[in-house]
Design a protein around this motif. Structure first.
Motif, mmCIF file in Angstrom:
data_model
loop_
_atom_site.group_PDB
_atom_site.id
_atom_site.type_symbol
_atom_site.label_atom_id
_atom_site.label_comp_id
_atom_site.label_asym_id
_atom_site.label_seq_id
_atom_site.Cartn_x
_atom_site.Cartn_y
_atom_site.Cartn_z
ATOM 1 N N GLU A 31 0.807 -1.204 0.000
ATOM 2 C CA GLU A 31 0.000 0.000 0.000
ATOM 3 C C GLU A 31 0.849 1.266 0.000
ATOM 4 O O GLU A 31 0.496 2.264 -0.603
ATOM 5 N N SER A 32 1.980 1.245 0.702
ATOM 6 C CA SER A 32 2.789 2.463 0.795
ATOM 7 C C SER A 32 3.798 2.585 -0.338
ATOM 8 O O SER A 32 4.481 3.587 -0.450
ATOM 9 N N GLU A 33 3.887 1.571 -1.160
ATOM 10 C CA GLU A 33 4.869 1.599 -2.245
ATOM 11 C C GLU A 33 4.307 2.352 -3.446
ATOM 12 O O GLU A 33 3.204 2.062 -3.902
ATOM 13 N N THR A 34 5.037 3.312 -3.950
ATOM 14 C CA THR A 34 4.598 4.062 -5.127
ATOM 15 C C THR A 34 5.548 3.779 -6.272
ATOM 16 O O THR A 34 6.547 4.451 -6.456
ATOM 17 N N GLN A 35 5.245 2.733 -7.033
ATOM 18 C CA GLN A 35 6.084 2.377 -8.171
ATOM 19 C C GLN A 35 5.878 3.341 -9.330
ATOM 20 O O GLN A 35 6.796 3.633 -10.055
ATOM 21 N N TRP A 36 4.665 3.784 -9.518
ATOM 22 C CA TRP A 36 4.339 4.541 -10.705
ATOM 23 C C TRP A 36 4.513 6.041 -10.471
ATOM 24 O O TRP A 36 3.618 6.834 -10.714
ATOM 25 N N SER A 37 5.691 6.407 -10.027
ATOM 26 C CA SER A 37 6.032 7.819 -9.973
ATOM 27 C C SER A 37 6.375 8.266 -11.396
ATOM 28 O O SER A 37 6.400 7.458 -12.322
ATOM 29 N N PHE A 38 6.674 9.537 -11.573
ATOM 30 C CA PHE A 38 7.018 10.017 -12.918
ATOM 31 C C PHE A 38 8.274 9.322 -13.420
ATOM 32 O O PHE A 38 8.323 8.853 -14.561
ATOM 33 N N SER A 39 9.284 9.226 -12.568
ATOM 34 C CA SER A 39 10.536 8.592 -13.008
ATOM 35 C C SER A 39 10.334 7.107 -13.276
ATOM 36 O O SER A 39 10.894 6.554 -14.231
ATOM 37 N N LEU A 46 10.424 3.841 -21.531
ATOM 38 C CA LEU A 46 11.653 3.673 -22.313
ATOM 39 C C LEU A 46 12.040 2.214 -22.480
ATOM 40 O O LEU A 46 12.498 1.804 -23.548
ATOM 41 N N THR A 47 11.862 1.413 -21.432
ATOM 42 C CA THR A 47 12.223 -0.001 -21.564
ATOM 43 C C THR A 47 11.289 -0.733 -22.511
ATOM 44 O O THR A 47 11.686 -1.703 -23.143
ATOM 45 N N THR A 51 12.755 -2.065 -26.556
ATOM 46 C CA THR A 51 12.705 -3.530 -26.576
ATOM 47 C C THR A 51 13.619 -4.165 -25.536
ATOM 48 O O THR A 51 14.045 -5.300 -25.702
ATOM 49 N N ILE A 52 13.933 -3.447 -24.478
ATOM 50 C CA ILE A 52 14.723 -4.030 -23.387
ATOM 51 C C ILE A 52 13.848 -4.967 -22.576
ATOM 52 O O ILE A 52 14.278 -6.022 -22.148
ATOM 53 N N GLY A 53 12.620 -4.597 -22.352
ATOM 54 C CA GLY A 53 11.708 -5.430 -21.578
ATOM 55 C C GLY A 53 11.142 -4.669 -20.412
ATOM 56 O O GLY A 53 11.472 -3.512 -20.179
ATOM 57 N N TYR A 54 10.286 -5.315 -19.666
ATOM 58 C CA TYR A 54 9.597 -4.667 -18.562
ATOM 59 C C TYR A 54 10.523 -4.266 -17.429
ATOM 60 O O TYR A 54 10.473 -3.169 -16.933
ATOM 61 N N ILE A 74 3.237 1.019 -31.601
ATOM 62 C CA ILE A 74 3.460 2.337 -32.200
ATOM 63 C C ILE A 74 4.839 2.879 -31.858
ATOM 64 O O ILE A 74 5.522 3.464 -32.693
ATOM 65 N N GLY A 75 5.279 2.668 -30.624
ATOM 66 C CA GLY A 75 6.525 3.277 -30.146
ATOM 67 C C GLY A 75 7.791 2.663 -30.696
ATOM 68 O O GLY A 75 8.772 3.372 -30.945
ATOM 69 N N MET A 76 7.816 1.355 -30.900
ATOM 70 C CA MET A 76 9.048 0.704 -31.375
ATOM 71 C C MET A 76 9.470 1.173 -32.767
ATOM 72 O O MET A 76 10.632 1.509 -32.969
ATOM 73 N N PRO A 77 8.573 1.211 -33.759
ATOM 74 C CA PRO A 77 9.003 1.725 -35.065
ATOM 75 C C PRO A 77 9.450 3.190 -35.019
ATOM 76 O O PRO A 77 10.407 3.574 -35.686
ATOM 77 N N LEU A 78 8.753 3.996 -34.208
ATOM 78 C CA LEU A 78 9.171 5.394 -34.083
ATOM 79 C C LEU A 78 10.552 5.515 -33.454
ATOM 80 O O LEU A 78 11.375 6.339 -33.861
ATOM 81 N N PHE A 79 10.822 4.682 -32.472
ATOM 82 C CA PHE A 79 12.138 4.694 -31.827
ATOM 83 C C PHE A 79 13.222 4.248 -32.808
ATOM 84 O O PHE A 79 14.312 4.823 -32.829
#
Length: 131
Positions: A31-39, A46-47, A51-54, A74-79
């Motif tokens: 509950e106290s863990e915030t994984q989905w911060s901006f960073s 980016l991962t 194509t680095i992975g999760y 969509i993102g992989m061809p653009l990258f």
């Protein structure tokens, strides 16, 4: 000895139960863990497109996983297009740098080749002009 084996099995079962509930393996409670911060979200995006992975951050919901699939499609061809353009820019800049700094004007071999190239260009320009 059998007591140790029982304790290890019980511990393993508890870890499996908590992992199925979404525990990531850290000491912080879920509950106290915030994984989905901006960073964290930026790292995740980016991962995915590189194509680095999760990695350690993954979407838990079905909609999050579906959004990741479309984002990757969509993102992989653009990258890759971005990498291609950056590669062209770097190649041109390294070529220019090499020509300006490594091919000195004073060296006799280089000066001779440049003079021959200039003569060839002048001849082809004359032929094109006369035609």
């Amino acid at each position: 000895m059998s007591r140790v084996g029982e304790e290890i099995r019980a511990y393993q079962e508890r870890v499996v139960v908590w992992a199925r509930r979404g525990w990531q393996g850290s000491d912080i409670t879920l509950e106290s863990e915030t994984q989905w911060s901006f960073s964290g979200g930026f790292l995740y995006s980016l991962t995915v497109i590189t194509t680095i992975g999760y990695g350690n951050i993954v979407p838990r919901t079905e909609w999050g996983k579906i959004a990741t699939i479309f984002y990757a499609i969509i993102g992989m061809p653009l990258f890759l297009l971005y990498l291609s353009n950056i590669g062209d820019i770097l190649a041109k800049s390294f070529k220019w740098t090499y020509a300006k700094f490594c091919l000195c004007q004073v060296c006799p071999g280089v000066a001779r080749r440049r003079a021959l190239r200039a003569k060839r260009r002048a001849r082809t320009e004359e032929r094109d002009y006369q035609s």
